[in-house]
Design a protein around this motif. Structure first.
Motif, short mmCIF file in Angstrom:
data_model
loop_
_atom_site.label_atom_id
_atom_site.label_comp_id
_atom_site.label_asym_id
_atom_site.label_seq_id
_atom_site.Cartn_x
_atom_site.Cartn_y
_atom_site.Cartn_z
N PRO A 98 0.50 4.21 -12.58
CA PRO A 98 1.99 4.21 -12.81
C PRO A 98 2.52 2.76 -12.54
CG PRO A 98 1.78 4.85 -10.33
CD PRO A 98 0.34 4.90 -10.91
N ALA A 99 3.76 2.65 -13.24
CA ALA A 99 3.99 0.97 -13.26
C ALA A 99 4.35 0.40 -11.90
CB ALA A 99 5.01 1.00 -14.06
N ILE A 100 4.57 1.23 -10.91
CA ILE A 100 4.94 0.78 -9.62
C ILE A 100 3.66 0.32 -8.90
CG2 ILE A 100 4.66 2.63 -8.38
CD1 ILE A 100 7.32 1.89 -6.75
N ALA A 101 2.48 0.84 -9.44
CA ALA A 101 1.27 0.41 -8.86
C ALA A 101 1.06 -1.11 -9.18
CB ALA A 101 -0.01 1.04 -9.26
N TRP A 102 1.29 -1.71 -10.14
CA TRP A 102 1.05 -3.03 -10.80
C TRP A 102 2.18 -3.75 -9.97
CZ3 TRP A 102 -3.07 -3.52 -13.49
CH2 TRP A 102 -3.40 -2.45 -14.35
N SER A 146 0.81 -1.32 -0.06
CA SER A 146 0.21 -0.05 0.05
C SER A 146 0.83 1.34 -0.06
CB SER A 146 -0.97 -0.09 1.20
OG SER A 146 -1.80 -1.03 1.33
N GLY A 147 2.00 1.32 0.90
CA GLY A 147 2.91 2.26 0.76
C GLY A 147 3.50 2.68 -0.34
N VAL A 206 3.20 -7.45 -5.29
CA VAL A 206 3.82 -7.67 -3.85
C VAL A 206 2.48 -7.83 -2.77
CG1 VAL A 206 4.80 -6.56 -1.82
CG2 VAL A 206 5.45 -6.27 -4.37
N MET A 207 1.34 -7.21 -3.00
CA MET A 207 0.16 -7.44 -2.19
C MET A 207 -0.42 -8.84 -2.47
SD MET A 207 -3.05 -4.90 -1.85
CE MET A 207 -2.10 -3.36 -1.35
N VAL A 208 -0.42 -9.40 -3.54
CA VAL A 208 -0.64 -10.95 -3.78
C VAL A 208 0.09 -11.75 -3.01
CG1 VAL A 208 -1.00 -12.75 -5.25
CG2 VAL A 208 -1.98 -10.30 -6.00
N ALA A 209 1.22 -11.42 -2.96
CA ALA A 209 2.15 -12.43 -2.10
C ALA A 209 2.12 -12.22 -0.71
CB ALA A 209 3.77 -11.97 -2.23
N VAL A 229 -8.83 0.56 -5.84
CA VAL A 229 -9.33 2.02 -5.93
C VAL A 229 -8.61 2.99 -7.14
CG1 VAL A 229 -9.72 4.39 -5.00
CG2 VAL A 229 -10.11 2.50 -3.63
N PRO A 230 -7.60 2.68 -7.26
CA PRO A 230 -6.90 3.52 -8.45
C PRO A 230 -7.21 2.69 -9.66
CG PRO A 230 -5.12 3.28 -6.70
CD PRO A 230 -6.29 2.56 -6.08
N LEU A 231 -7.05 1.40 -9.68
CA LEU A 231 -7.29 0.61 -10.85
C LEU A 231 -9.00 0.85 -11.26
CD1 LEU A 231 -6.57 -1.67 -12.79
CD2 LEU A 231 -7.43 -3.27 -11.15
N CYS A 232 -9.81 0.83 -10.44
CA CYS A 232 -11.16 0.97 -10.90
C CYS A 232 -11.43 2.44 -11.46
CB CYS A 232 -12.08 0.41 -9.72
SG CYS A 232 -11.99 -1.14 -9.63
N SER A 233 -10.57 3.40 -10.75
CA SER A 233 -10.87 4.84 -11.14
C SER A 233 -10.35 5.11 -12.22
CB SER A 233 -10.04 5.79 -10.05
OG SER A 233 -10.64 5.59 -8.62
N TRP A 234 -9.28 4.47 -12.86
CA TRP A 234 -8.55 4.57 -13.94
C TRP A 234 -9.35 3.93 -15.10
CZ3 TRP A 234 -5.73 0.07 -16.21
CH2 TRP A 234 -5.25 0.64 -17.82
N ILE A 235 -10.02 2.61 -14.89
CA ILE A 235 -10.78 2.13 -15.89
C ILE A 235 -12.17 2.92 -16.11
CG2 ILE A 235 -12.16 0.03 -16.46
CD1 ILE A 235 -10.06 -1.79 -14.92
N ILE A 236 -12.60 3.33 -15.11
CA ILE A 236 -13.99 4.04 -15.18
C ILE A 236 -14.25 5.30 -15.49
CG2 ILE A 236 -16.03 4.65 -14.01
CD1 ILE A 236 -15.86 1.92 -12.45
#
Length: 363
Positions: free
Chosen positions: A333-337, A179-180, A342-345, A313-320
């Motif tokens: 940004p690329a680091i969000a992906w 998240s950070g 990392v979050m899945v891990a 939230v950023p992903l859905c905001s970007w799509i919608i």
């Protein structure tokens, strides 16, 4: 001797079946909590999209951006509309399930009072703080708000003695770190005047949701989760509109007549209302699954999976808002992906013990 051995074998078999059942129940709770994070992303995207339409666009175009009305009153109206539509969805589905009578009875019971307390902390306080933070600083505040799993985990450890082994703690820390990563990426650009207070409000939201996660998870372990979420949304929507909104107006030296004139215009504004109906539905879905997930797998684990909304939230905001509605400024940004991976891990570490897979391979 043979009979005793048979009894021991049956006992071990029963224990093994119970362990598998508990593990299956836990994994189901984790998946439900993860789904609540996805729907939270949709709720946030639609409530932000609503504030770009109709009368909201007119207000943002004509009113001073730093005025108390724009910074505090309008986002609180948006929160109230969202929660009221969410309450309508909850009541309709409760009625469809034939549970309206149970809802009224539970409201007056001790577990019902617990749910009202959760609603007051997580709805009018945390919810309004979050929407105001979104309005002031945009989606970059969500990673700060996503600190609520860590807060909830600490509180649940002290309040309810919920166990957290080293593996679970590590998984939660990985999710918070992810998240950070998203949050600090959003801070690399120029800081607008609303970013710092927006981040502070997001932390208030995290604190409120951490408390709510503990109270709500405990409450829905005693009552039907559908009844619990209905109590939550009805309480939150009503208190926001009847208590929080006038208090904020008077605190800011505003005019109550103007505030409720804005409320009337917002309710009558068809272009934006459709978005609020959608955001209300996803808010209901998110919070109901959050409560249910917390009651099934514990506050710490449930909130860790729900905390994935810092990415959704950023992903859905970007799509919608970005792709579908064509409004600039919502690209990921690329680091969000990378942070998402990392979050899945982190969630994987929480849900399963990696050593179990090594043991199976060794066997």
């Amino acid at each position: 001797m043979q009979g005793a051995a048979t009894a021991d074998a049956r006992h071990e078999l029963a224990l093994e079946k119970k362990r598998k059942l508990d593990q299956s129940f836990l994994k189901k709770g984790l998946m439900i909590a993860l789904y609540s994070g996805i729907t939270y992303g949709l709720y946030s995207a639609f409530i932000m999209a609503a504030q770009t339409q109709g009368v909201w666009a007119d207000w943002m175009g004509t009113l001073e951006a730093s005025s108390f009305l724009v910074v505090f009153i309008l986002p609180t109206i948006a929160t109230a509309l969202n929660d009221l539509f969410s309450a309508v969805w909850a009541l309709l589905l409760t009625a469809k399930q034939g549970k309206l009578g149970d809802f009224i009875q539970t409201f007056r019971s001790k577990p019902g009072i617990i749910m009202v307390a959760a609603a007051l902390v997580g709805g009018p306080i945390a919810g309004a703080a979050y929407v105001i933070a979104l309005s002031m600083a945009g989606p970059i505040v969500t990673p700060i708000a996503a600190l609520c799993p860590a807060i909830g985990a600490i509180l649940s450890r002290f309040l309810f003695k919920q166990p957290m082994g080293p593996r679970v703690i590590l998984g939660i820390l990985i999710c918070v770190f992810a998240s950070g990563m998203i949050g600090f990426t959003g801070l690399t650009g120029a800081l607008g005047p609303g970013v710092v207070p927006g981040l502070l409000l997001a932390f208030i939201a995290a604190l409120g949701w951490g408390i709510e996660g503990c109270i709500g998870g405990f409450g829905t372990s005693m009552i039907d989760p559908q009844i619990g979420i209905t109590i939550r949304q009805v309480t939150s929507g009503s208190v926001n509109l009847i208590i929080i909104l006038p208090l904020l107006t008077l605190f800011g030296g505003g005019d109550l007549a103007i505030t409720y004139q804005c409320v009337g215009q917002a309710f009558a504004d068809i272009p934006s209302v459709f978005f609020f109906v959608a955001s209300g539905f996803f808010a209901y879905t998110s919070f109901s699954n959050w409560y249910r997930g917390n009651s099934m797998c514990g506050t710490a684990l449930g909130m860790a999976c729900n905390g994935t909304y810092s990415f959704f939230v950023p992903l859905c905001s970007w799509i919608i808002i970005g792709l579908i509605m064509g409004i600039e400024g919502f690209a990921l940004p690329a680091i969000a992906w990378i942070a998402a991976l990392v979050m899945v891990a982190g969630i994987t570490v929480i849900a399963v013990n990696p050593l179990d897979f090594l043991k199976k391979k060794g066997e």
